[in-house]
Design a protein around this motif. Sequence first.
Motif, PDB file in Angstrom:
ATOM      1  N   VAL A  70       0.850  -1.194   0.000  1.00 18.08           N
ATOM      2  CA  VAL A  70       0.000   0.000   0.000  1.00 18.08           C
ATOM      3  C   VAL A  70       0.883   1.240   0.000  1.00 18.08           C
ATOM      4  CG1 VAL A  70      -1.775   1.292   1.254  1.00 18.08           C
ATOM      5  CG2 VAL A  70      -1.823  -1.219   1.242  1.00 18.08           C
ATOM      6  N   VAL A  71       0.577   2.160  -0.898  1.00 17.31           N
ATOM      7  CA  VAL A  71       1.243   3.457  -0.946  1.00 17.31           C
ATOM      8  C   VAL A  71       0.214   4.500  -0.514  1.00 17.31           C
ATOM      9  CG1 VAL A  71       2.388   5.182  -2.396  1.00 17.31           C
ATOM     10  CG2 VAL A  71       2.746   2.732  -2.841  1.00 17.31           C
ATOM     11  N   LEU A  72       0.545   5.248   0.529  1.00 19.61           N
ATOM     12  CA  LEU A  72      -0.306   6.338   0.989  1.00 19.61           C
ATOM     13  C   LEU A  72       0.412   7.649   0.703  1.00 19.61           C
ATOM     14  CD1 LEU A  72      -1.345   4.967   4.512  1.00 19.61           C
ATOM     15  CD2 LEU A  72      -2.653   4.827   2.373  1.00 19.61           C
ATOM     16  N   PHE A  73      -0.283   8.588   0.097  1.00 18.21           N
ATOM     17  CA  PHE A  73       0.268   9.913  -0.150  1.00 18.21           C
ATOM     18  C   PHE A  73      -0.537  10.920   0.653  1.00 18.21           C
ATOM     19  CE2 PHE A  73       0.257  13.729  -3.156  1.00 18.21           C
ATOM     20  CZ  PHE A  73       1.354  14.308  -2.545  1.00 18.21           C
ATOM     21  N   PHE A  74      -0.004  11.310   1.808  1.00 18.76           N
ATOM     22  CA  PHE A  74      -0.639  12.323   2.634  1.00 18.76           C
ATOM     23  C   PHE A  74      -0.282  13.683   2.061  1.00 18.76           C
ATOM     24  CE2 PHE A  74      -0.401   8.708   5.448  1.00 18.76           C
ATOM     25  CZ  PHE A  74      -1.536   8.798   6.242  1.00 18.76           C
ATOM     26  N   ASN A  75      -1.310  14.531   1.822  1.00 15.28           N
ATOM     27  CA  ASN A  75      -1.038  15.831   1.229  1.00 15.28           C
ATOM     28  C   ASN A  75      -2.103  16.849   1.607  1.00 15.28           C
ATOM     29  OD1 ASN A  75      -2.988  16.171  -1.294  1.00 15.28           O
ATOM     30  ND2 ASN A  75      -2.389  14.017  -1.188  1.00 15.28           N
ATOM     31  N   GLU A  76      -1.869  18.081   1.198  1.00 16.82           N
ATOM     32  CA  GLU A  76      -2.745  19.199   1.553  1.00 16.82           C
ATOM     33  C   GLU A  76      -4.045  19.231   0.760  1.00 16.82           C
ATOM     34  OE1 GLU A  76       0.246  22.698   2.752  1.00 16.82           O
ATOM     35  OE2 GLU A  76       0.439  21.952   0.697  1.00 16.82           O
ATOM     36  N   GLY A  77      -4.158  18.404  -0.248  1.00 16.22           N
ATOM     37  CA  GLY A  77      -5.408  18.310  -0.989  1.00 16.22           C
ATOM     38  C   GLY A  77      -5.720  19.533  -1.835  1.00 16.22           C
ATOM     39  N   LEU A  78      -6.958  19.970  -1.747  1.00 14.21           N
ATOM     40  CA  LEU A  78      -7.454  21.019  -2.629  1.00 14.21           C
ATOM     41  C   LEU A  78      -6.674  22.317  -2.555  1.00 14.21           C
ATOM     42  CD1 LEU A  78     -11.292  20.516  -2.225  1.00 14.21           C
ATOM     43  CD2 LEU A  78      -9.873  19.919  -4.187  1.00 14.21           C
ATOM     44  N   MET A  79      -6.197  22.667  -1.384  1.00 17.41           N
ATOM     45  CA  MET A  79      -5.516  23.959  -1.240  1.00 17.41           C
ATOM     46  C   MET A  79      -4.142  23.972  -1.903  1.00 17.41           C
ATOM     47  SD  MET A  79      -4.294  23.938   2.727  1.00 17.41           S
ATOM     48  CE  MET A  79      -4.051  25.675   2.668  1.00 17.41           C
ATOM     49  N   CYS A  80      -3.672  22.817  -2.312  1.00 15.55           N
ATOM     50  CA  CYS A  80      -2.312  22.685  -2.845  1.00 15.55           C
ATOM     51  C   CYS A  80      -2.352  22.522  -4.363  1.00 15.55           C
ATOM     52  CB  CYS A  80      -1.638  21.482  -2.181  1.00 15.55           C
ATOM     53  SG  CYS A  80       0.039  21.177  -2.739  1.00 15.55           S
ATOM     54  N   TYR A  81      -2.731  23.587  -5.031  1.00 14.87           N
ATOM     55  CA  TYR A  81      -2.798  23.577  -6.490  1.00 14.87           C
ATOM     56  C   TYR A  81      -1.601  24.334  -7.032  1.00 14.87           C
ATOM     57  CZ  TYR A  81      -4.210  24.618 -11.236  1.00 14.87           C
ATOM     58  OH  TYR A  81      -4.239  24.730 -12.598  1.00 14.87           O
ATOM     59  N   ALA A  86       0.612  21.616  -7.356  1.00 11.36           N
ATOM     60  CA  ALA A  86       1.556  20.545  -6.992  1.00 11.36           C
ATOM     61  C   ALA A  86       0.865  19.269  -6.533  1.00 11.36           C
ATOM     62  CB  ALA A  86       2.542  21.034  -5.934  1.00 11.36           C
ATOM     63  N   CYS A  87       0.048  19.337  -5.485  1.00  6.81           N
ATOM     64  CA  CYS A  87      -0.596  18.120  -4.965  1.00  6.81           C
ATOM     65  C   CYS A  87      -1.539  17.503  -5.992  1.00  6.81           C
ATOM     66  CB  CYS A  87      -1.353  18.416  -3.673  1.00  6.81           C
ATOM     67  SG  CYS A  87      -0.276  18.844  -2.285  1.00  6.81           S
ATOM     68  N   TRP A  88      -2.232  18.347  -6.718  1.00  2.00           N
ATOM     69  CA  TRP A  88      -3.142  17.822  -7.734  1.00  2.00           C
ATOM     70  C   TRP A  88      -2.359  17.011  -8.757  1.00  2.00           C
ATOM     71  CZ3 TRP A  88      -7.459  21.725  -9.380  1.00  2.00           C
ATOM     72  CH2 TRP A  88      -8.045  22.304  -8.241  1.00  2.00           C
ATOM     73  N   ASN A  89      -1.229  17.543  -9.200  1.00  2.00           N
ATOM     74  CA  ASN A  89      -0.391  16.827 -10.170  1.00  2.00           C
ATOM     75  C   ASN A  89       0.154  15.537  -9.569  1.00  2.00           C
ATOM     76  OD1 ASN A  89      -0.791  18.846 -12.068  1.00  2.00           O
ATOM     77  ND2 ASN A  89       1.090  19.922 -11.530  1.00  2.00           N
ATOM     78  N   GLN A  90       0.603  15.595  -8.319  1.00  2.00           N
ATOM     79  CA  GLN A  90       1.125  14.400  -7.662  1.00  2.00           C
ATOM     80  C   GLN A  90       0.041  13.326  -7.543  1.00  2.00           C
ATOM     81  OE1 GLN A  90       2.608  16.911  -4.379  1.00  2.00           O
ATOM     82  NE2 GLN A  90       4.422  15.600  -4.406  1.00  2.00           N
ATOM     83  N   MET A  91      -1.161  13.721  -7.132  1.00  2.00           N
ATOM     84  CA  MET A  91      -2.258  12.750  -6.995  1.00  2.00           C
ATOM     85  C   MET A  91      -2.616  12.139  -8.344  1.00  2.00           C
ATOM     86  SD  MET A  91      -4.840  14.327  -4.144  1.00  2.00           S
ATOM     87  CE  MET A  91      -4.674  16.067  -4.512  1.00  2.00           C
ATOM     88  N   ALA A  92      -2.700  12.959  -9.377  1.00  2.00           N
ATOM     89  CA  ALA A  92      -3.055  12.459 -10.710  1.00  2.00           C
ATOM     90  C   ALA A  92      -1.986  11.501 -11.233  1.00  2.00           C
ATOM     91  CB  ALA A  92      -3.258  13.625 -11.674  1.00  2.00           C
ATOM     92  N   LYS A  93      -0.720  11.847 -11.057  1.00  2.00           N
ATOM     93  CA  LYS A  93       0.369  10.985 -11.526  1.00  2.00           C
ATOM     94  C   LYS A  93       0.435   9.677 -10.735  1.00  2.00           C
ATOM     95  CE  LYS A  93       2.213  13.565 -14.735  1.00  2.00           C
ATOM     96  NZ  LYS A  93       2.134  13.205 -16.138  1.00  2.00           N
ATOM     97  N   LEU A  94       0.205   9.753  -9.434  1.00  2.00           N
ATOM     98  CA  LEU A  94       0.184   8.540  -8.608  1.00  2.00           C
ATOM     99  C   LEU A  94      -0.923   7.606  -9.084  1.00  2.00           C
ATOM    100  CD1 LEU A  94       1.360   7.070  -6.091  1.00  2.00           C
ATOM    101  CD2 LEU A  94      -0.395   8.262  -4.747  1.00  2.00           C
ATOM    102  N   ALA A  95      -2.087   8.163  -9.360  1.00  2.00           N
ATOM    103  CA  ALA A  95      -3.237   7.360  -9.777  1.00  2.00           C
ATOM    104  C   ALA A  95      -3.060   6.734 -11.154  1.00  2.00           C
ATOM    105  CB  ALA A  95      -4.501   8.224  -9.772  1.00  2.00           C
ATOM    106  N   SER A  96      -2.303   7.393 -12.023  1.00  2.00           N
ATOM    107  CA  SER A  96      -2.186   6.891 -13.404  1.00  2.00           C
ATOM    108  C   SER A  96      -0.937   6.038 -13.640  1.00  2.00           C
ATOM    109  CB  SER A  96      -2.186   8.071 -14.382  1.00  2.00           C
ATOM    110  OG  SER A  96      -1.038   8.876 -14.191  1.00  2.00           O
ATOM    111  N   ASP A  97      -0.137   5.831 -12.600  1.00  2.00           N
ATOM    112  CA  ASP A  97       1.095   5.067 -12.774  1.00  2.00           C
ATOM    113  C   ASP A  97       0.799   3.569 -12.655  1.00  2.00           C
ATOM    114  OD1 ASP A  97       3.650   3.802 -12.465  1.00  2.00           O
ATOM    115  OD2 ASP A  97       4.476   5.727 -11.813  1.00  2.00           O
ATOM    116  N   PRO A  98       0.955   2.812 -13.735  1.00  2.00           N
ATOM    117  CA  PRO A  98       0.631   1.383 -13.697  1.00  2.00           C
ATOM    118  C   PRO A  98       1.529   0.569 -12.761  1.00  2.00           C
ATOM    119  CG  PRO A  98       1.662   1.942 -15.783  1.00  2.00           C
ATOM    120  CD  PRO A  98       1.423   3.236 -15.048  1.00  2.00           C
ATOM    121  N   ARG A  99       2.689   1.073 -12.410  1.00  2.00           N
ATOM    122  CA  ARG A  99       3.581   0.372 -11.480  1.00  2.00           C
ATOM    123  C   ARG A  99       3.062   0.440 -10.044  1.00  2.00           C
ATOM    124  NH1 ARG A  99       8.788   3.868 -12.554  1.00  2.00           N
ATOM    125  NH2 ARG A  99       7.120   5.391 -12.226  1.00  2.00           N
ATOM    126  N   LEU A 100       2.227   1.447  -9.773  1.00  2.00           N
ATOM    127  CA  LEU A 100       1.760   1.701  -8.404  1.00  2.00           C
ATOM    128  C   LEU A 100       0.275   1.415  -8.225  1.00  2.00           C
ATOM    129  CD1 LEU A 100       3.784   5.000  -7.920  1.00  2.00           C
ATOM    130  CD2 LEU A 100       4.357   2.715  -7.050  1.00  2.00           C
TER     131      LEU A 100
END
Length: 186
Positions: A54-65, A67-81
């Motif tokens: 399990v990979v957990l990415f704790f982040n600031e969420g909506l207020m972090c535009y 950077a966090c939005w890009n990190q969340m999107a890339k984490l979700a679309s990475d087939p290795r993860l």
Amino acid sequence: MFAIGKDSSSSQSAGSVTELADMNSLLNKPAPDFTLTDKAGVAQKLSDLHGKTVVLFFNEGLMCYPACWNQMAKLASDPRLNTDAVKSYSVVVDIVKNWAPAIAQTPELAKADVLYDTDSVVSKEYGMLKSTSSMHYAVYPGHTYVVIDPSGIVRFILDDPRMAINNDKLASEVQSLQNAATSTLK
């Protein structure tokens, strides 16, 4: 601008958290169990994922535009993860109803498996509210990844004040865990 808010009904933890934990104290110990709600309102329990990395990415969420939005999107679309053996989640302290405008602006966010820690109990228990990367100390998580092995042990923590895309490093850690598991089976 997005409305950010919290309510106190979403997360449950094994114990009561009164003090902010130190994230590094979790390394090589059992990950604290929790139940958090996903965007569909379904309760997701960490212990139900035993047997998976399990990979957990704790982040600031909506207020972090952005950077966090890009990190969340890339984490979700990475087939290795995101495989049958590896599950990745972004953990935020937002409330789900505030996410519709963000998803409309950045459709890739719709693919992210987001867990809502609206009362910050899990973030506190994992020590995420006092991470070096937290720009809102004791209020919001920073930008921290936690990798939990299939037996539920925290094996890797990456706190990233740079707010970079860290998928290659995460994939390397996940692969190391899988290699170690395979070699112990032989």
